[in-house]
Design an enzyme around this catalytic site. Structure first.
Site, short mmCIF file in Angstrom:
data_model
loop_
_atom_site.label_atom_id
_atom_site.label_comp_id
_atom_site.label_asym_id
_atom_site.label_seq_id
_atom_site.Cartn_x
_atom_site.Cartn_y
_atom_site.Cartn_z
CE LYS A 583 -27.59 7.88 44.86
NZ LYS A 583 -26.41 8.74 44.83
CG ASP A 610 -28.09 16.72 54.35
OD1 ASP A 610 -28.56 17.01 53.23
OD2 ASP A 610 -28.54 17.19 55.40
CB VAL A 613 -31.36 13.72 48.23
CG1 VAL A 613 -32.20 14.45 47.19
CG2 VAL A 613 -31.96 12.38 48.58
CE LYS A 686 -28.80 11.46 43.32
NZ LYS A 686 -28.29 12.27 42.23
N GLY A 801 -20.58 16.07 41.75
CA GLY A 801 -19.19 16.53 41.72
C GLY A 801 -18.52 16.13 43.01
#
Ligand code: ADP
Ligand code: ASP
Ligand code: MG
Length: 823
Positions: A583, A610, A613, A686, A801
Site C-alpha cells: 500500500k 486491487d 483494499v 486503505k 489472509g
C-alpha cells in the site's frame, strides 16, 4: 531442365559441399540439371572487408589468407573423400586466381580507393572459386559437368557494377544459341554477370538467388530450387521468433513483398524473372532434403488467419523527411523525391505523405544516407534557400516491420491488430505505409525494438497463446502463496491459451532469475543458492527483458517495503506492468500518486493494486467501474481490517478486549505485533486509497485516526509486556460495549468517508447497519453513491489472509492481458 541453387550456408565446409553435390547428382539422374552456386559462407564478407581495408591504405592480407585457407581446407577434405578428385590443378587454380586478386588489391592500395568496376571483379572471386571446386567434385563423382560463364551469357547493363540487373530477353537469346545436353550438369557461378563491354558486374549482396531465377528463365526451366539452411520460407524470421512456422506455399507477389521487406531467405530480385515465365520456385533445406519445402507459384494455398501470411523486418534504415509550408499544393513533390533518388541510385524502401501535404517521409538503407541527403538537397535547393521548406530531417537506426498477405485486403481489423501488437510491446511507431496492392502494411520503428516488435506481432497475429512474465519481489506469505497458485493453475490457464512464466523471484537478500521460467517446484532452494547476492534489481530484470525480448513483463510487489514502492514509476518507464499488494505507493505523496498513473499511461502499461483494499475482495475495480460509468461516491463506511473485525466480533460473544486480542494473535489474524493493527494506521492507508480513488486529493496526514486505546494507557515497550498490560483496558472497552448494547448496538472499528473528509474510529453500529453483523475476520465495505442509496452497495467477505490476497494479486496479474484480445 531444373535449376538448383545452393547458398553459402550450404557450401560452408567439405561436409556441406558434398551434401550439396549429392543433391545435384541425384537430381541429375532424373532430369536435366543446371546449378548455381554462391561462395562458401563468409567468403564474400572477406572480399567486401578486404576492399574496404585496402582502400583505407591498410593491410588486407589476413582476409585473403582466410579465403585461401577456406578453399585449401575444402579441397583437401574433398580429396580425402574422393581420391580421384583432381586436387592439384584445382589448388593451382585457386593459387593463381588469388594471385590475380592480390594484383587488383595492389592497384586499389595505390589508388587508395576502389572503383566500382574493380570492386565487382573482386567480389565475384568467391563464386568463381566455389563453382570450380564443385565442377571437380561432380566430375570426381563420375558425372559429366560443364561450366556456364555468366560473363558470356548474362547481359546486365542496368544497375551499375554492384547492383546489376540482368536483361533477360537478351540473355535468353544467347542461351537459345547454346546447346544444352540433358546428361550434362551445367554449373554457373552466382552473383555474377557482365555488361555489354564485357566487364564483370555483380548482382547485389545475396544475389545468387537472382542468378538462379535468371538462369531458370533463360533455360525455360521446369522448376527453380533454392537450397538453403532452413526448411523453406517461414512466416517470420525463425532466428528471431522461435515458434515461427513453415509456409507450404506463397504466391509470387507475396514472396516478392516478403523478400523486398527483409526475408533474407530470398533475394528481392529473384521473383520477377520466375513470375514472368510462371516458373515454380521451391525453397528447400540442404540439411533436410526430404522436407517438402515452400512452393512459390501463381497461387498460394495455405490457410490464413486474418489474411496475413507472414511478417518480415528490414533493419539499418534511415528516414528522411521533406516538409514545410511551401509544399502545400505543390505538384509532383513525391515524383521529385523519387527522381532524385533514382538519379543517385538510392532505392527507396517506403514512402508516406501526410494527408495535409505538409510533409513527405521516405525510408532508405542507412548506407545510402549521405547520397540521398545530397540528392534531396540538390533537388530542392531553391525551395530550401527561400525557406519554403524546412531543413531536411533525418532519423537513423530504424527498422521497417511489414505484414504480408494476398487476402489482407478483404479482412478487416488487420492493421488494428498489427498496431495493437506494437503498442503492447511498447514500440513507438515512427511512420506507417500500406502498399497500394493492400498486400502489405509496414510500420517504421526504432531498430533496437525490432525483435520485440516481431515477436509481439507474431504472437498477436499467429499465436493464440498469450504470455505473462512475472518478476516477483517478496516471497513471504503472500508471494509464496502466489507462486503456489501459479503452479497449480498452469494447466487450467494453458487450456485458455495463457502461459504465466515466473522469470524472477527476489527477497530482500537474493534474486533468482530464469528467462525461460523458474521451476516452481523447487524455487526456495534455488533462491537460497541464487548467485545474485542482492535483493531485487531493476537493472538485472531489465537486462533479462532486453536480452530475451520479453514482451509482457510484470513486476509483482508482495512486500510492504517503501523503497520498492518508490521505484514503481521507474519500473513502468522500463516497460514493466506493476501489480502490487503493497500500500506504500498509493499512500505516498499525491504527486507520486499522479506520476504513477501518468507513467502507466505513457508507457501503455498497467498499474494494478486491487489487493490494497479488502485483499482478495474485488473493491478497486468495482469502484473504478462505477465511477467511470458516471456514479459518484457520497459516503463510505467500512470495516477494513480483518484482525479488528475478529477482535470486536469476539467482544460481542463476551470475551474481554485483552482476551479477544490474545486469541486473534494466537490464530494468526494479527500482525506479529498486534499494535500494528490496533494503531489504526493500516485502516487509514486503505481508507486513503479509497478516498483518492473516488477523486479526493488527500494525504495520510488528513485522515483523522482516533486512537482506539485509552489516552492514559502506556502502549510502549516489549510485545509480551504490552499484551500483559492490555488487561488494564478491559474495563474501558466493557463500559463502551455495555453502553452500545443498551441501544441494541455493537462496537465496530470503522473507516468513513463523508463530505470530503476521512476518519477512522471505534463506533457504535445499529442493527440495521450492514456492518452490524460483520465479524470473524470478515471485511465489509458499504458504498453509498448516487446510484446506490439509501441501500448501499456492500462488498463483504474475508479481507485478509495469504491465500485470498495471493488470489487477488493473481487476478491482477492476469488482468495485464485484458486489453489484448478485445478487438
Ligand atoms: P543462403 O546462404 O542459403 O543464401 P541466407 O542466409 O541468405 O542463406 O538465407 C537463409 C536465412 O534467411 C535463414 O537461415 C533465416 O535465418 C533467414 N530468414 C529470414 N527470414 C526468413 C523467413 N521468413 N523464412 C526463412 N528464413 C528466413
Ligand atoms: N556471395 C554473395 C553474397 O554473399 C552472393 C550470395 O551468396 O547470394 O552476398
Ligand atoms: Mg542468400
Amino acid at each position: 531442365m531444373r535449376v538448383l541453387k545452393f547458398g553459402g550456408s550450404s557450401l560452408a565446409n567439405a561436409e556441406r559441399f558434398t551434401r550439396s553435390a549429392d543433391i545435384i547428382v541425384s537430381n541429375a539422374k532424373q532430369s536435366g540439371t543446371a546449378v548455381v552456386l554462391s561462395a562458401p559462407a563468409g567468403v564474400t564478407n572477406h572480399l567486401v572487408a578486404v576492399v574496404e581495408t585496402v582502400s583505407q591504405g591498410l593491410d588486407g592480407t589476413s582476409h585473403v589468407k582466410a579465403i585461401e585457407q577456406t578453399f585449401q581446407e575444402l579441397i583437401l577434405q574433398l580429396h580425402i573423400q574422393y581420391p580421384n578428385l583432381e586436387s592439384e590443378p584445382l589448388l593451382a587454380l585457386i593459387h593463381n586466381e588469388l594471385a590475380q586478386l592480390q594484383q587488383l588489391l595492389h592497384g586499389v592500395s595505390l589508388l587508395k580507393q576502389c572503383p566500382d568496376n574493380i570492386q565487382a571483379r573482386i567480389l565475384a572471386f568467391g563464386e568463381w572459386l566455389s563453382i570450380n571446386c564443385m565442377l571437380q567434385l561432380v566430375r570426381a563423382m563420375n558425372f559429366n559437368a560443364e561450366l556456364i560463364i555468366p560473363q558470356q551469357m548474362l547481359l546486365a547493363d542496368q544497375g551499375g557494377y554492384l547492383e546489376a540487373q540482368v536483361d533477360i530477353d537478351q540473355s535468353k537469346q544467347r542461351f537459345a544459341q547454346g546447346n544444352f545436353e540433358l546428361d550434362c550438369i551445367y554449373l554457373m557461378p552466382g552473383f555474377t554477370a557482365a555488361n555489354s563491354k564485357g566487364e564483370t558486374v555483380v548482382l547485389g549482396r545475396n544475389g545468387s538467388d537472382y542468378s538462379a531465377a535468371v538462369l531458370a528463365a533463360c533455360l525455360d526451366a521446369k522448376c527453380c530450387e533454392i537450397w538453403t539452411d532452413v526448411d523453406g520460407v517461414y512466416n517470420c524470421d525463425p532466428r528471431v521468433v522461435s515458434d515461427a512456422f513453415l509456409l507450404k506455399s506463397l504466391s509470387y507477389p507475396e514472396a516478392m513483398e516478403l523478400s523486398y521487406f527483409g526475408a533474407k531467405v530470398l533475394h528481392p530480385k529473384t521473383i520477377a524473372p520466375i513470375a514472368r515465365y510462371h516458373i515454380p520456385c521451391l525453397i528447400k533445406n540442404t540439411f533436410n532434403p526430404q522436407g517438402e519445402g515452400t512452393l512459390i507459384s501463381q497461387l498460394s494455398s495455405d490457410a490464413e488467419q486474418y489474411g496475413v501470411k507472414a511478417l518480415s523486418s528490414l533493419d539499418e534504415m534511415s528516414m528522411l523527411t521533406v516538409s514545410g509550408p511551401g509544399m502545400k499544393g505543390m505538384v509532383g513533390m513525391a515524383g521529385r523525391v523519387f527522381n532524385a533518388m533514382a538519379r543517385s541510385q538510392v532505392s527507396v524502401a517506403l514512402i508516406t505523405q501526410s494527408s495535409c501535404e505538409y510533409s513527405i517521409s521516405f525510408c532508405i538503407y542507412s548506407q545510402d544516407k549521405s547520397q540521398a541527403q545530397q540528392a534531396v538537397a540538390a533537388e530542392f535547393d531553391l525551395e530550401l534557400k527561400n525557406n519554403l521548406l524546412e531543413p531536411l530531417e533525418t532519423i537513423d537506426d530504424l527498422a521497417i516491420i511489414t505484414l504480408v498477405g494476398d487476402s489482407m485486403r478483404t479482412n478487416k481489423g488487420v492493421s488494428a491488430r498489427f498496431f495493437t501488437a506494437l503498442a503492447e510491446a511498447s514500440v513507438n511507431v515512427v511512420a506507417i505505409a500500406q502498399g497500394s496492392s493492400e498486400r502489405s502494411i509496414s510500420a517504421v520503428i526504432p531498430q533496437q525494438r525490432s525483435a520485440e516488435a516481431l515477436r509481439s506481432c507474431h504472437q498477436n497475429l499467429f499465436d493464440s497463446r498469450q504470455y505473462i512474465d512475472v518478476f516477483l519481489v517478496g516471497c513471504g506469505g503472500v508471494g509464496a502463496a502466489l507462486l503456489e497458485q501459479i503452479e497449480q493453475q498452469q494447466q487450467h490457464l494453458a487450456q485458455q491459451q495463457i502461459k504465466v512464466r515466473v522469470c524472477a523471484i527476489a527477497n530482500s537478500r537474493q534474486m533468482l532469475m530464469n528467462a525461460k521460467g523458474i521451476d516452481l517446484s523447487n524455487w526456495r532452494e534455488d533462491l537460497n543458492q541464487a548467485g545474485l547476492q542482492h535483493g531485487f534489481s531493476l537493472q538485472s530484470a531489465a537486462q533479462l527483458v532486453a536480452e530475451n525480448h520479453v514482451i509482457n513483463p510484470v513486476i509483482v510487489d508482495c512486500t510492504s517495503n517503501d523503497a520498492i514502492a518508490m521505484q514503481y514509476a521507474l519500473f513502468l518507464d522500463h516497460g514493466f506492468h506493476v501489480v502490487t499488494a503493497n500500500k506504500k505507493a498509493n499512500t505516498a505523496s499525491m504527486a507520486y500518486y499522479h506520476q504513477l498513473r501518468q507513467s502507466a499511461m505513457a508507457n501503455r502499461r498497467k498499474f494494478l493494486y486491487d489487493t490494497n483494499v479488502g485483499a482478495g475482495l474485488p473493491v478497486i475495480e468495482n469502484l473504478q467501474n462505477l465511477l467511470r460509468a458516471g456514479d459518484q461516491l457520497l459516503r463510505f463506511n467500512g470495516i477494513l481490517s480483518g484482525s479488528l473485525s475478529y477482535i470486536f466480533g469476539l467482544l460481542d460473544e463476551g470475551l474481554s478486549f485483552s482476551q479477544a486480542t490474545a486469541q486473534a494473535r494466537a490464530n494468526g489474524f494479527t500482525e506479529p505485533d498486534p499494535r500494528d493493527d490496533l494503531s489504526g494506521m493500516d485502516v487509514a492507508r486503505k481508507l486513503l486509497i479509497l478516498a483518492r480513488e473516488s477523486g479526493l486529493d488527500l494525504s495520510l496526514d488528513d485522515i483523522d485516526v482516533q486512537a482506539m486505546l485509552p489516552a492514559d494507557f502506556d502502549s510502549e515497550g516489549d510485545v509480551e509486556d504490552f499484551m500483559e498490560r492490555l488487561k488494564q483496558t478491559d474495563g474501558h472497552f466493557k463500559d463502551k460495549l455495555e453502553k452500545a448494547q443498551r441501544d441494541g448496538k455493537v462496537l465496530r472499528y470503522i473507516g468513513q468517508i463523508e463530505n470530503g473528509r476521512c476518519s477512522v474510529s471505534l463506533l457504535e453500529v445499529a442493527e440495521d447497519d450492514p456492518l452490524h453483523r460483520v465479524k470473524d475476520g470478515e471485511n465489509a465495505l458499504a458504498f453509498y453513491s448516487r446510484y446506490y442509496q439509501p441501500i448501499p452497495l456492500v462488498l463483504r467477505g474475508y479481507g485478509a489472509g495469504t491465500a485470498v490476497t495471493a488470489a487477488g494479486v493473481f487476478a491482477d496479474v492476469l488482468r495485464t492481458l485484458n486489453w489484448k484480445r478485445e478487438l
